[in-house]
Design a protein around this motif. Structure first.
Motif, PDB file in Angstrom:
ATOM      1  N   SER A  13      40.743  48.313  35.572  1.00 35.22           N
ATOM      2  CA  SER A  13      40.415  47.212  36.477  1.00 35.22           C
ATOM      3  C   SER A  13      41.530  46.959  37.488  1.00 35.22           C
ATOM      4  O   SER A  13      41.270  46.825  38.692  1.00 35.22           O
ATOM      5  CB  SER A  13      40.131  45.943  35.673  1.00 35.22           C
ATOM      6  N   ARG A  52      34.638  49.994  44.644  1.00 33.79           N
ATOM      7  CA  ARG A  52      33.953  48.739  45.007  1.00 33.79           C
ATOM      8  C   ARG A  52      34.625  47.571  44.316  1.00 33.79           C
ATOM      9  O   ARG A  52      34.983  47.655  43.131  1.00 33.79           O
ATOM     10  CB  ARG A  52      32.484  48.825  44.582  1.00 33.79           C
ATOM     11  N   VAL A  53      34.818  46.471  45.043  1.00 32.69           N
ATOM     12  CA  VAL A  53      35.345  45.230  44.472  1.00 32.69           C
ATOM     13  C   VAL A  53      34.428  44.088  44.881  1.00 32.69           C
ATOM     14  O   VAL A  53      34.084  43.943  46.057  1.00 32.69           O
ATOM     15  CB  VAL A  53      36.785  44.945  44.952  1.00 32.69           C
ATOM     16  N   GLN A  54      34.056  43.278  43.887  1.00 34.97           N
ATOM     17  CA  GLN A  54      33.212  42.113  44.123  1.00 34.97           C
ATOM     18  C   GLN A  54      34.004  40.848  43.797  1.00 34.97           C
ATOM     19  O   GLN A  54      34.770  40.816  42.827  1.00 34.97           O
ATOM     20  CB  GLN A  54      31.959  42.175  43.255  1.00 34.97           C
ATOM     21  N   GLU A  57      31.005  36.846  40.053  1.00 33.39           N
ATOM     22  CA  GLU A  57      29.813  37.515  39.528  1.00 33.39           C
ATOM     23  C   GLU A  57      28.714  37.658  40.570  1.00 33.39           C
ATOM     24  O   GLU A  57      27.941  38.604  40.552  1.00 33.39           O
ATOM     25  CB  GLU A  57      29.276  36.737  38.316  1.00 33.39           C
ATOM     26  N   SER A  58      28.635  36.711  41.484  1.00 31.81           N
ATOM     27  CA  SER A  58      27.546  36.754  42.470  1.00 31.81           C
ATOM     28  C   SER A  58      28.078  36.685  43.900  1.00 31.81           C
ATOM     29  O   SER A  58      27.327  36.379  44.819  1.00 31.81           O
ATOM     30  CB  SER A  58      26.570  35.599  42.222  1.00 31.81           C
ATOM     31  N   SER A  61      30.742  41.717  48.030  1.00 29.93           N
ATOM     32  CA  SER A  61      31.439  42.920  47.575  1.00 29.93           C
ATOM     33  C   SER A  61      31.710  43.823  48.765  1.00 29.93           C
ATOM     34  O   SER A  61      30.995  43.796  49.766  1.00 29.93           O
ATOM     35  CB  SER A  61      30.625  43.668  46.515  1.00 29.93           C
ATOM     36  N   VAL A 152      40.721  40.283  36.629  1.00 29.86           N
ATOM     37  CA  VAL A 152      39.949  41.416  37.130  1.00 29.86           C
ATOM     38  C   VAL A 152      39.361  42.175  35.942  1.00 29.86           C
ATOM     39  O   VAL A 152      40.046  42.384  34.940  1.00 29.86           O
ATOM     40  CB  VAL A 152      40.825  42.385  37.966  1.00 29.86           C
ATOM     41  N   ARG A 155      33.100  46.382  35.932  1.00 29.21           N
ATOM     42  CA  ARG A 155      31.683  46.383  35.588  1.00 29.21           C
ATOM     43  C   ARG A 155      31.276  47.795  35.159  1.00 29.21           C
ATOM     44  O   ARG A 155      30.458  47.975  34.255  1.00 29.21           O
ATOM     45  CB  ARG A 155      30.859  45.914  36.791  1.00 29.21           C
ATOM     46  N   ASP A 159      34.318  50.212  39.789  1.00 27.77           N
ATOM     47  CA  ASP A 159      33.548  49.055  40.255  1.00 27.77           C
ATOM     48  C   ASP A 159      34.128  47.806  39.596  1.00 27.77           C
ATOM     49  O   ASP A 159      33.816  47.489  38.446  1.00 27.77           O
ATOM     50  CB  ASP A 159      32.075  49.242  39.885  1.00 27.77           C
ATOM     51  N   VAL A 161      35.418  43.633  39.398  1.00 29.54           N
ATOM     52  CA  VAL A 161      35.056  42.256  39.748  1.00 29.54           C
ATOM     53  C   VAL A 161      36.309  41.406  39.661  1.00 29.54           C
ATOM     54  O   VAL A 161      36.992  41.387  38.630  1.00 29.54           O
ATOM     55  CB  VAL A 161      33.977  41.695  38.798  1.00 29.54           C
TER      56      VAL A 161
END
Length: 346
Positions: A13, A52-54, A57-58, A61, A152, A155, A159, A161
């Protein structure tokens, strides 16, 4: 002159987040990912080389690309040609217990012009690296050490989060023969330029104190939650464990206050007095009550723990300073035993 390539070793992460953040900079420095597992290498190619980094949770990204990748395979029968190019800038985010094994395959590519940035839990990795891989002070790399205060998680591979935007990173150069090298300044500038990393450079003495403060909480939270198999907040609800928590902190306090680097710093003596450490511990547990410690997760998932770089470091320093650390020693042995039962420790 082309800027130095920043190599990232450890694509969990934190490594994924660091690599993504660096390639998000306006100048987009060259970044090479160092992978040890062929399966992970294949997954990276299947993703067309994107990380990818978001945010949340919603939340939104972003993807970054343009990474180079190397597969570090052992043995002479590797299907991939192994690079011998010198590494100027290296960011290490593997677990502390894996540091030596991870760096052995690129040891020959690191020298006095290299800078190695260690973003890991615990203490003692640098001493281990110098003892086992870089014994000559004239040819060993410069070290940057850092503290991560980021939530961090992955997922899936590559990828990540980021739980929120309130975290931060602090880094500092470890004093040594080559601590003013060009690669060191370049890497520090790149890390501190990233807005999302919230990375600040700190004098070594201040960073070391911050590392010790974090370590004091980890000496209690990590092994106790791992042995009891509970989340962090449960440590405040169990009165039976309170005497052991206090004994652990008392030993940590006595060791820290006797460390040669802190003897002439009155602020450090106060900061590492038992009442201050206990107040800090309670605050950390309250803030992370719903979290499951990394050591608990390591045991649950059959991975090697970082106990030698947390309680083990305190025990080692206590032995050198003539300070008894029976509680920390006992917990180190319990975690070792539990790990051996699960077949995770080497």
């Amino acid at each position: 002159m082309a800027p130095p390539i920043i190599h990232i070793l450890g694509l969990g992460s934190i490594g994924t987040f660091i690599a993504h953040s660096l390639r998000s900079l306006p100048a987009r420095p060259p970044v090479t990912l160092l992978l040890h597992r062929p399966g992970l290498y294949d997954q990276f190619l299947a993703r067309e080389g994107k990380l990818r980094v978001q945010i949340g949770e919603s939340g939104p990204s972003t993807e970054q690309n343009g990474f180079e990748v190397e597969l570090l395979e052992k043995g002479q029968d590797s299907a991939h040609q192994q690079s011998t190019d010198p590494i100027k800038c290296l960011v290490v985010t593997v677990k502390a217990s894996s540091t030596i094994a991870a760096l052995q395959s690129i040891q020959h590519r690191l020298n006095h012009q290299s800078t190695v940035c260690l973003l890991q839990n615990g203490l003692g990795q640098i001493e281990q690296l110098n003892d086992q891989l870089f014994p000559n002070p004239l040819t060993r790399p410069t070290y940057i050490s850092g503290i991560m205060r980021l939530g961090v998680y992955l997922r899936s591979p590559f990828d990540a989060v980021l739980a929120g935007l309130t975290g931060s990173v602090t880094v500092g150069t470890v004093p040594g023969n080559n601590s003013n090298s060009m690669s060191t300044r370049y890497l520090l500038d790149q890390l501190t330029e990233s807005p999302i990393l919230q990375c600040a450079e700190s004098p070594w003495a201040d960073l070391f104190q911050a590392q010790l403060l974090k370590l004091s909480a980890n000496c209690v939270i990590n092994p106790l939650t791992a042995v009891l198999n509970v989340r962090n907040g449960a440590l405040l609800d169990n009165l039976e464990v309170l005497p052991l928590q206090r004994q652990l902190l008392q030993e940590v306090s006595r060791v820290f206050q006797r460390l040669p680097a802190l003897r002439d710093r009155p602020d450090a003596q106060q900061q590492f007095a038992f009442p201050s450490l206990e107040a800090s511990l309670i605050s950390v547990i309250q803030q992370t009550a719903s979290n499951s410690s990394s050591m608990r997760e390591d045991l649950r998932k059959g991975r090697a723990t970082e106990i030698e770089f947390i309680n083990g470091w305190v025990v080692q320093q206590g032995e050198a300073l003539g300070v008894g650390c029976s509680a920390n020693r006992m917990l180190r042995q319990l975690i070792r035993a539990k790990s051996n039962s699960a077949g995770t420790e080497k």
